[in-house]
Every structure is written in C-alpha cells, then in structure tokens.
Scaffold this motif. Structure first.
Motif, PDB file in Angstrom:
ATOM      1  N   ILE A 160      82.132 -36.613  34.903  1.00 51.01           N
ATOM      2  CA  ILE A 160      82.298 -35.488  33.994  1.00 51.01           C
ATOM      3  C   ILE A 160      81.886 -35.968  32.607  1.00 51.01           C
ATOM      4  N   VAL A 161      80.813 -35.396  32.091  1.00 50.80           N
ATOM      5  CA  VAL A 161      80.276 -35.815  30.797  1.00 50.80           C
ATOM      6  C   VAL A 161      81.037 -35.128  29.670  1.00 50.80           C
ATOM      7  N   ASN A 162      81.244 -33.811  29.797  1.00 50.74           N
ATOM      8  CA  ASN A 162      81.928 -33.071  28.742  1.00 50.74           C
ATOM      9  C   ASN A 162      82.529 -31.794  29.321  1.00 50.74           C
ATOM     10  N   MET A 186      81.629 -27.041  32.164  1.00 54.48           N
ATOM     11  CA  MET A 186      81.669 -28.476  32.427  1.00 54.48           C
ATOM     12  C   MET A 186      80.245 -28.991  32.571  1.00 54.48           C
ATOM     13  N   LEU A 187      79.986 -30.083  31.915  1.00 52.12           N
ATOM     14  CA  LEU A 187      78.720 -30.778  32.062  1.00 52.12           C
ATOM     15  C   LEU A 187      79.009 -32.006  32.910  1.00 52.12           C
ATOM     16  N   ILE A 188      78.452 -32.037  34.119  1.00 52.85           N
ATOM     17  CA  ILE A 188      78.693 -33.160  35.021  1.00 52.85           C
ATOM     18  C   ILE A 188      77.377 -33.844  35.342  1.00 52.85           C
ATOM     19  N   LEU A 209      75.217 -28.061  34.392  1.00 50.90           N
ATOM     20  CA  LEU A 209      76.149 -27.260  33.616  1.00 50.90           C
ATOM     21  C   LEU A 209      76.754 -26.255  34.579  1.00 50.90           C
ATOM     22  N   ILE A 210      78.087 -26.314  34.726  1.00 47.26           N
ATOM     23  CA  ILE A 210      78.757 -25.405  35.652  1.00 47.26           C
ATOM     24  C   ILE A 210      79.834 -24.636  34.905  1.00 47.26           C
ATOM     25  N   SER A 262      73.138 -34.755  24.143  1.00 47.34           N
ATOM     26  CA  SER A 262      74.474 -34.254  23.845  1.00 47.34           C
ATOM     27  C   SER A 262      74.686 -32.857  24.420  1.00 47.34           C
ATOM     28  N   PHE A 263      75.931 -32.532  24.577  1.00 49.31           N
ATOM     29  CA  PHE A 263      76.322 -31.221  25.096  1.00 49.31           C
ATOM     30  C   PHE A 263      75.858 -30.126  24.146  1.00 49.31           C
ATOM     31  N   ALA A 264      75.987 -30.359  22.848  1.00 50.49           N
ATOM     32  CA  ALA A 264      75.599 -29.361  21.855  1.00 50.49           C
ATOM     33  C   ALA A 264      74.097 -29.078  21.933  1.00 50.49           C
TER      34      ALA A 264
END
Length: 124
Positions: A58-60, A71-73, A81-82, A101-103
């Motif tokens: 799980i990244v973020n 969730m970013l896995i 991205l789920i 990055s997630f952003a």
C-alpha cells in the motif's frame, strides 16, 4: 477459656497480613506483566511482517468519507489506483511504477478527465 480465643484471634491476624501482601504482590506482578506481553506481541508482529514480505504494497491512502477511500497500491512493479467502499472495491487506473507521488498521479487523472470531457463536448 478467653485466653485461647484471644490467642487464636491473634494468630489469625498474623496469618492474614502475609496473605494480603501475597495478593498485593500478585496484583503488581499481573499489572506489570500485561505491558510486557503487549510489547512482546508487537515485537513478534514486526518480525513476522519483515519475514513475510508481501507482493502487494500500500503506497498511499486518501480518505474520502467515513467508509470511502482511494488507495494507491503496488503489485509486481505496477501501481494501481483503486476505490474502496464498504461494499465494493473498484479499479480506477493503472500507473507505471516510475510515477513519483500520489498527488502527481491524481493531477494526471484530473488532466485526463478534463481532456476527455472537453473532447466529448461536456462543460466542466
């Protein structure tokens, strides 16, 4: 007859005092034993997590509400991205592992959605 009764009462008072101390020390031992057990459990859980590395990371996580989140896995070098709700899990987008990055990923999705809406003639 009064003397044996007083003598017996004195013996009882003397024998009660050590039993009270036994109870107090037992209680202190149990109270001290609980944090030690919790510490050991936590330590063993960390050891198990290090030994049992999963292929899914799980990244973020971004919370969207009480029971909804993004969730970013990362699975086998690919980032997904789920969307997760209390009733379902939905695949939203796949990314290569090089994304930083997630952003930045969310900005990329926003750009793609806005360009799709413009191409379709929708007004945002």
């Amino acid at each position: 007859m009064a003397v044996p009764y007083l003598h017996a009462a004195g013996v009882q008072e003397i024998s009660v005092t050590p039993s009270i101390w036994k109870v107090v020390f037992s209680l202190i031992f149990v109270i001290a034993f609980i944090p030690v057990c919790l510490w050991l459990m936590k330590r063993f859980q960390l050891a198990q997590m290090k030994l049992g590395q999963s292929d899914i990371n799980i990244v973020n996580v971004q919370s969207l509400g009480a029971k909804e989140k993004l969730m970013l896995i990362e699975v086998e070098g690919e980032r997904l991205l789920i969307g997760v709700t209390s009733h379902s899990i939905s695949h939203l987008k796949s990314f290569p592992a090089k994304a930083s990055s997630f952003a930045s990923m969310m900005e990329e999705v926003g750009r793609e959605n806005s360009s799709d809406n413009k191409n379709n003639g929708d007004v945002v």
